[in-house]
Design a protein around this motif. Structure first.
Motif, PDB file in Angstrom:
ATOM      1  N   VAL A 262       0.842  -1.196   0.000  1.00  0.00           N
ATOM      2  CA  VAL A 262       0.000   0.000   0.000  1.00  0.00           C
ATOM      3  C   VAL A 262       0.878   1.247   0.000  1.00  0.00           C
ATOM      4  N   THR A 266       2.031   3.537  -3.400  1.00  0.00           N
ATOM      5  CA  THR A 266       1.604   4.940  -3.418  1.00  0.00           C
ATOM      6  C   THR A 266       2.778   5.846  -3.796  1.00  0.00           C
ATOM      7  N   ILE A 278      -5.853   2.695  -1.765  1.00  0.00           N
ATOM      8  CA  ILE A 278      -5.638   4.039  -1.222  1.00  0.00           C
ATOM      9  C   ILE A 278      -6.384   5.078  -2.058  1.00  0.00           C
ATOM     10  N   ILE A 281      -9.929   4.828  -1.126  1.00  0.00           N
ATOM     11  CA  ILE A 281     -10.234   5.446   0.165  1.00  0.00           C
ATOM     12  C   ILE A 281     -10.342   6.961   0.000  1.00  0.00           C
ATOM     13  N   ASN A 282      -9.437   7.510  -0.794  1.00  0.00           N
ATOM     14  CA  ASN A 282      -9.418   8.955  -0.947  1.00  0.00           C
ATOM     15  C   ASN A 282     -10.653   9.489  -1.667  1.00  0.00           C
ATOM     16  N   ILE A 289     -13.076  -0.956  -1.387  1.00  0.00           N
ATOM     17  CA  ILE A 289     -12.400  -1.183  -0.109  1.00  0.00           C
ATOM     18  C   ILE A 289     -12.865  -2.500   0.513  1.00  0.00           C
ATOM     19  N   LEU A 293     -10.588  -5.798   1.263  1.00  0.00           N
ATOM     20  CA  LEU A 293     -10.436  -6.367   2.605  1.00  0.00           C
ATOM     21  C   LEU A 293     -10.728  -7.858   2.609  1.00  0.00           C
TER      22      LEU A 293
ATOM     23  N   LEU C 154      -0.636  -2.345  10.243  1.00  0.00           N
ATOM     24  CA  LEU C 154      -0.944  -1.245   9.334  1.00  0.00           C
ATOM     25  C   LEU C 154      -2.300  -1.445   8.676  1.00  0.00           C
ATOM     26  N   LEU C 155      -2.555  -2.702   8.288  1.00  0.00           N
ATOM     27  CA  LEU C 155      -3.793  -3.000   7.573  1.00  0.00           C
ATOM     28  C   LEU C 155      -5.006  -2.831   8.483  1.00  0.00           C
ATOM     29  N   LEU C 158      -5.613   0.745   9.093  1.00  0.00           N
ATOM     30  CA  LEU C 158      -6.161   1.354   7.886  1.00  0.00           C
ATOM     31  C   LEU C 158      -7.670   1.116   7.806  1.00  0.00           C
ATOM     32  N   VAL C 159      -8.076  -0.128   8.048  1.00  0.00           N
ATOM     33  CA  VAL C 159      -9.499  -0.467   8.009  1.00  0.00           C
ATOM     34  C   VAL C 159     -10.261   0.348   9.052  1.00  0.00           C
ATOM     35  N   VAL C 162     -10.755   3.853   8.053  1.00  0.00           N
ATOM     36  CA  VAL C 162     -11.763   3.985   7.002  1.00  0.00           C
ATOM     37  C   VAL C 162     -13.146   3.998   7.642  1.00  0.00           C
ATOM     38  N   PHE C 246       0.817   9.919   6.152  1.00  0.00           N
ATOM     39  CA  PHE C 246       1.413  10.093   4.837  1.00  0.00           C
ATOM     40  C   PHE C 246       0.447   9.643   3.744  1.00  0.00           C
ATOM     41  N   LEU C 247      -0.257   8.543   4.008  1.00  0.00           N
ATOM     42  CA  LEU C 247      -1.199   8.022   3.024  1.00  0.00           C
ATOM     43  C   LEU C 247      -2.459   8.884   2.939  1.00  0.00           C
ATOM     44  N   GLY C 248      -2.571   9.845   3.852  1.00  0.00           N
ATOM     45  CA  GLY C 248      -3.713  10.748   3.803  1.00  0.00           C
ATOM     46  C   GLY C 248      -4.932  10.223   4.527  1.00  0.00           C
ATOM     47  N   ILE C 249      -4.784   9.191   5.348  1.00  0.00           N
ATOM     48  CA  ILE C 249      -5.953   8.685   6.058  1.00  0.00           C
ATOM     49  C   ILE C 249      -5.759   8.741   7.563  1.00  0.00           C
ATOM     50  N   PHE C 266       6.203  15.739  -0.593  1.00  0.00           N
ATOM     51  CA  PHE C 266       6.441  14.730  -1.624  1.00  0.00           C
ATOM     52  C   PHE C 266       6.522  15.349  -3.022  1.00  0.00           C
TER      53      PHE C 266
END
Lengths: 324, 327, 308
Positions: A262, A266, A278, A281-282, A289, A293, C154-155, C158-159, C162, C246-249, C266
């Motif tokens: 991921v 990116t 990603i 998600i954005n 998503i 999963l 991380l996963l 992340l979930v 979200v 960094f990933l924006g979430i 970046f």
């Protein structure tokens, strides 16, 4: 062996069911399922169609059943952004991610095990201390920042390697791959190193610790007493024992590699499923998503199964039948 | 007369540890003739295993052989290159270690571990090597050797594993086998079988054997010659019957007295008073003097090796003379 | 007899001094490693810098009135239109990077430490409870722990983000959920070993209350390994938070942690303007390495199994 595999398969299926329920509850029940599945700009009629399709007006258990039935048919909804079935959307990206992950794993094995073995055999050498230092650094530095710094040095400053995309691909058995073209290889190098770096550090540590332990063992001393040549002692007697725990860790790390793809995807704009999720998600493309999963869950469970089997092949003392 | 299989002269092996210098082996001399069995007896930490490792060339850091000569069939081993010593190990000088559960590599098949021992010392085809392995396993009494070859070590019992190790030692028809407490980890009945087999194997082939043990009674029934080690030195050495009947050194005498079979039924078991001294920074003098009722001022200097004839030596200023009795 | 003889029984009975107890000895041993001392000093410095950010920063990086757009994207020590130079350069809004880093450090550290403290409390409590109670509660808890630990942190984070959305409290919660299992597993392990010791049996036979047994007898013995884990977890939490940001979430733009600063730099990186991503990353890496070195050293001195 087959009894074991059958039992583990059953367990795995049960686990997939449990996890799918968790994903379902997490995304459908806690969040607003209509917002999850319906595009914000959808008309009332489209909205109605989706509510109907997933039975969002029905009781929860029935919804879950329908979700499962749809999933079993490979229907995990459609992407808002691409208006394509999510599953095929992800399937298109899987090869890129797998290619990158395997490249990283290969790097880890080919570089990490020899370095760790060397550091374990010569613990006092200056080069061993350097190896350990790099490994300690790799353990701490966040993957994403390392990736940025690699782009800065090798792409921007030195201009040696490209910083984004897969480069030229060719079809191998109907799947586009990068590693068979020179351009593709150049594109793959930085992301693969980036993705491998943490694992590399881990494997160096493990291989070094394992080597130091095995070298002290009676059976290595005995191997020397048999007058075996040094290379045979190192590459057969030591290495094979060191590999047993490393294989397990590597197997489990493969899953982590796919998760951390991921980040790497990116940074390097690598068109794999990590970048897809990603991006999704954005823009709140939730069906993608959810599908991602579920796929990841299945993948992890499969990896765990394979690791267990591999372990038994490598270490003859492990008796799978005797386990639960 | 031909040269003895092994002649060790004034061997010293020291360990340079953080806690201090350890003279694990301190001026040890002995020789073993072809076909002869020597028992090397001592408690743990007496340097008997280090003596064996020194002969094999397997002393690891922080240890080092610092003095003396090891002559194998008349040739000085110290003059040989590491590669030449490797060629000797396992082919001319074989070893059997203490714990059979730990000495075989758990992840390699028995066949692999046997065949490699042959192929390390010469170009032998796999089929020929296999044939020799089956024969060797048969000789040490492992039934269905052909099938057992493809098994892993954990599929054997402890006694069977030690037989495998002995078979490996025999593979290249060595001139000398160094066996370091090979039966200590085994049941008494299996121990007896293995002792018997070792004896007949050696006498049949002219192989010399150094049998390292802490147990005098085991060695008594097996060896032709016994050397008793205490705190890094051989305190007494001689033909088995002589030495057991007329022990000269007080330590040997104590050892013989503490063998249970030598005690009267119902009587309390004899114990040598005191404790084994620490080898770290051990100074001048007889190391046994603290535990010895014969010690006096003379024992403050290290006793030399007295050669009393008949193949017997001892290191004691006040040796016992005459027969040993139990009371 | 002499007085020295008379005091001896009293000396034997008194509570041993800190340095004489195992934990105290381990702590004293910690300082024997120069790198561990350096790591401690650096960590202290980083924490101080974060705490004092609003006093020691040359500029309040989030007071838009103080920012000068004429000074945007200046290289380190380059003089801007306003005649000022910035030690570590500026970002595209003319924000002093040094100040932004100090403020970002504060957010990153507080998320890392807060989440670890809560995860420690929750995980250790559940773990000890599971060991003490046993039975079905234990079995279920450990199943959950095993399951969770088989998925990458991380996963899971992340979930959760979200589902939960962005924000400091959300990411802290996500990190707690991700990390509690490590504490639970370790606490259960050492509590279980301790529970079967004779003195706990004796305490039970004396009918001491469960709470007393847990807090006086079991908890202190689980602490060494938990402290080691906690140190590692702070480093991991900081790393995970920065990755997610960094990933924006992770964190929203209004709460710029180091990860967000790096992410922001970046696009400038590709045109050779490295400093916007580089310096926040250096701060991040220095903090993580220092904490990890401390954790490694603690593991060495607190784990008797590794000591010979």
């Amino acid at each position: 062996m087959s009894v074991f595999i059958a039992r583990r398969l059953l367990q795995s299926i049960a686990l997939v069911l449990v996890m799918s329920m968790l994903v379902f509850l997490g995304v459908f029940a806690i969040g607003d399922p209509i917002n999850t599945l319906v595009h914000p700009d959808a008309t009332e009629a489209e909205r109605q169609a989706i509510v109907e399709h997933f039975g969002l007006d029905r009781p929860l258990y029935e919804q879950y059943g329908r979700f499962l039935a749809n999933a079993a048919r490979g229907d995990l909804g459609r992407s808002f952004r691409f208006d394509e079935p999510t599953l095929s959307l992800i399937a298109q990206r899987v090869p890129a991610t797998l290619e990158l992950a395997f490249a990283a794993l290969l790097l880890t094995v080919l570089v990490g095990i020899p370095l760790g073995l060397y550091a374990g055999l010569h613990p006092d050498a200056a080069s061993s201390k350097l190896i350990l230092g790099v490994s300690a650094f790799g353990f701490s530095v966040p993957t994403f920042w390392l990736g940025l710094m690699m782009v800065m040095v090798f792409s921007v400053r030195l201009g040696w390697l490209p910083s984004s995309g897969r480069g030229a691909t060719v079809e191998l058995l109907g799947v586009p791959v990068s590693f068979l073209t020179w351009d593709g290889l150049k594109h793959m190098l930085l992301p693969a190193i980036n993705l491998a770096f943490f694992k590399l550090s881990l494997i160096i540590r493990l291989a070094r610790a394992g080597t130091q332990e095995v070298v002290m063992s009676d059976y290595v001393k005995y191997a020397r007493a048999k007058g075996l040549r040094p290379w045979r002692i190192v590459f057969v007697h030591v290495l094979k024992n060191v590999l047993v725990p490393i294989t397990t860790v590597l197997g489990l790390e493969f899953g982590r590699t796919i998760a951390f793809a991921v980040v790497t995807e990116t940074i390097f704009a690598w068109p794999g499923m990590g970048k897809l999720v990603i991006d999704s998600i954005n823009v709140l493309d939730r069906p993608v998503i959810v599908a991602y999963l579920l796929l990841i869950v299945v993948m992890f469970i499969a990896i765990n199964l394979v690791v267990d089997i591999l372990y038994s092949v490598l270490d003859p003392r492990v008796d799978l039948e005797a386990q639960r | 007369m031909s040269a003895p299989t092994l002649r060790v002269e004034d061997l010293s092996t020291q360990f340079f540890t953080k806690a201090g210098l350890v003279k694990a082996v301190d001026g040890v001399s002995f020789s073993v003739e072809p076909g002869e069995i020597m028992g090397l007896v001592g408690e743990s930490g007496s340097g008997k295993s280090v003596t064996g490792y020194s002969v094999l060339g397997l002393v690891d850091e922080p240890g080092r052989v610092v003095g003396g000569r090891i002559l194998f069939k008349g040739e000085d081993l110290a003059a040989k290159s590491p590669e030449q010593r490797r060629e000797l190990r396992g082919s001319r000088i074989a070893a059997v270690f203490q714990d059979p559960l730990m000495t075989l590599n758990p992840v390699l098949k028995v066949e692999t571990q046997m065949v490699e021992a042959i192929q390390a010392h010469g170009r032998v085809s796999r089929a020929e090597a296999r044939r020799r392995c089956v024969a060797a396993l048969g000789r040490v009494g492992i039934p269905a050797a052909e099938e057992r070859l493809s098994a892993y070590p954990h599929q054997f019992s402890g006694g069977m594993r030690q037989r495998v190790c002995i078979a490996i030692a025999l593979l290249n028809r060595p001139d000398l086998i160094i066996a370091d407490e090979p039966t200590t980890a085994l049941d008494v009945t299996i121990q007896a079988q293995i002792l018997h087999e070792m004896r007949s194997l050696c006498s049949g082939s002219g192989t010399s054997l150094i049998w390292i043990s802490h147990d005098l009674s085991v060695v008594a029934g097996l060896a032709d010659q016994i050397a008793v080690m205490y705190a890094g030195r051989i305190v007494e050495r001689g033909p088995v019957g002589e030495l057991l009947e007329r022990p000269a050194h007080p330590y040997t005498r104590g050892l013989i007295r503490s063998v249970p079979a030598n005690s009267r039924r119902g009587g309390s078991l004899y114990q040598i008073p005191g404790m084994t001294p620490s080898l770290v920074g051990l100074g001048e003098g007889c190391a046994f003097r603290e535990r010895c009722d014969r010690a006096d001022g003379a024992c403050l200097s290290t006793p030399p090796e007295f050669d009393v004839g008949g193949g017997r030596t001892h290191r004691c200023f006040h040796p016992y003379e005459g027969r040993h009795t139990n009371d | 007899m002499s007085s020295s003889h008379g005091t001896r029984p009293a000396a034997a009975l008194r509570r041993p001094r800190f340095r004489e107890r195992p934990f105290g000895r381990a702590m004293a041993e910690y300082w024997e490693s120069p790198s561990a001392v350096a790591a401690f000093a650096v960590t202290l410095l980083v924490i101080l810098a974060a705490l004092l950010a609003s006093w020691i920063s040359p500029q309040d990086p989030y007071d838009l009135a103080k920012l000068d757009l004429m000074d945007s994207v200046l290289a380190p020590m380059e003089e801007g239109a306003s005649g000022r130079a910035y030690a570590l350069g500026t970002d595209e809004q003319g924000r002093d990077m040094l100040s932004a880093i100090l403020y970002g450090l504060r957010i990153s550290l507080s998320v890392g430490i807060m989440s670890t403290v809560i995860a420690f409390a929750v995980g250790a409590s559940l773990g000890i409870l599971a060991a003490y109670r046993g039975g079905r509660f234990d079995a279920i808890l450990m199943r959950v722990v095993d399951l969770q630990l088989s998925f990458p942190a991380l996963l899971i984070a992340l979930v959760l983000l979200v589902v939960l959305g962005q924000g400091i409290s959300k990411i802290t919660l996500a990190l707690v959920i991700v990390h509690w299992a490590y504490f639970a597993r370790s606490a259960r392990g050492s509590a279980l070993a301790e529970r079967n010791r004779e003195y706990v049996e004796a305490a039970r036979a004396l009918r001491l209350s469960d709470a007393r047994i847990v807090f006086i007898h079991i908890l202190p013995n689980t602490l060494p390994s938990l402290i080691v884990i906690a140190t590692t977890m702070v480093a991991r939490a900081i790393s995970t938070e920065s990755t997610l940001s960094f990933l924006g979430i992770g964190l929203p733009i209004t709460e710029p942690s180091l990860g967000l600063l790096i992410s922001n730099g970046f696009r400038f990186l590709l045109s050779g303007k490295y400093w916007i991503s580089f310096y926040p990353g250096v701060a991040l890496v220095v903090a993580i390495i220092a904490i990890n070195v401390m954790g490694d050293r603690l593991r060495d001195v607190l784990n008797p199994r590794l000591k010979r």
